[in-house]
Design a protein around this motif. Sequence first.
Motif, PDB file in Angstrom:
ATOM      1  N   VAL A  63       0.863  -1.176   0.000  1.00 16.97           N
ATOM      2  CA  VAL A  63       0.000   0.000   0.000  1.00 16.97           C
ATOM      3  C   VAL A  63       0.901   1.228   0.000  1.00 16.97           C
ATOM      4  CG1 VAL A  63      -1.782   1.275   1.251  1.00 16.97           C
ATOM      5  CG2 VAL A  63      -1.795  -1.216   1.279  1.00 16.97           C
ATOM      6  N   ASP A  64       0.623   2.149  -0.886  1.00 19.04           N
ATOM      7  CA  ASP A  64       1.384   3.388  -0.976  1.00 19.04           C
ATOM      8  C   ASP A  64       0.753   4.385  -0.009  1.00 19.04           C
ATOM      9  OD1 ASP A  64       2.705   5.696  -1.638  1.00 19.04           O
ATOM     10  OD2 ASP A  64       2.305   5.572  -3.790  1.00 19.04           O
ATOM     11  N   TYR A  65       1.446   4.707   1.067  1.00 22.00           N
ATOM     12  CA  TYR A  65       0.888   5.599   2.085  1.00 22.00           C
ATOM     13  C   TYR A  65       1.359   7.044   1.965  1.00 22.00           C
ATOM     14  CZ  TYR A  65      -1.621   2.123   4.703  1.00 22.00           C
ATOM     15  OH  TYR A  65      -2.535   1.178   5.083  1.00 22.00           O
ATOM     16  N   ARG A  66       1.820   7.441   0.790  1.00 19.28           N
ATOM     17  CA  ARG A  66       2.196   8.846   0.631  1.00 19.28           C
ATOM     18  C   ARG A  66       0.956   9.725   0.742  1.00 19.28           C
ATOM     19  NH1 ARG A  66       4.966   9.275  -4.862  1.00 19.28           N
ATOM     20  NH2 ARG A  66       3.338   7.783  -5.334  1.00 19.28           N
ATOM     21  N   ALA A  67       1.150  10.918   1.272  1.00 18.02           N
ATOM     22  CA  ALA A  67       0.051  11.849   1.464  1.00 18.02           C
ATOM     23  C   ALA A  67       0.200  13.035   0.523  1.00 18.02           C
ATOM     24  CB  ALA A  67       0.042  12.340   2.911  1.00 18.02           C
TER      25      ALA A  67
END
Length: 127
Positions: free
Chosen positions: A86-90
């Motif tokens: 999962v890409d958790y960049r904001a």
Amino acid sequence: SASPDVPGQYISLMNCIFSAQKDGVPVDACVLALQDSTFLQQASHLTGGIYLRPPRQTALLQYLMTVFMADRHSRKLLSLPRQPTVDYRAACFCHKRTVDMGYVCSVCLSIFCSKSPICSTCGTRFA
């Protein structure tokens, strides 16, 4: 989803995700675009939903009927696709761009791409 993420919608989407999470509502995502959706990955992972980018869009009806029609209880009994990562960049609150690293206001948790003496969201002054 058949279109890419729009960073300007990040804050609104995260509010929806947190509401769904609080109410126990899973968010499922069937992504038809050529690239993954960071926002929908986060939504489905945080709410216990299913994220799927079908490898064969010609079998879309089969995916929709077998993967997404099962209720929450039945899903526990099935072997459903899992998200490998999962890409958790904001997205930063100032420019609405996706950031790998940023600055976070300790009061309102707003995310910024550059350091500032005052939080533009809540007005807190930083030392």
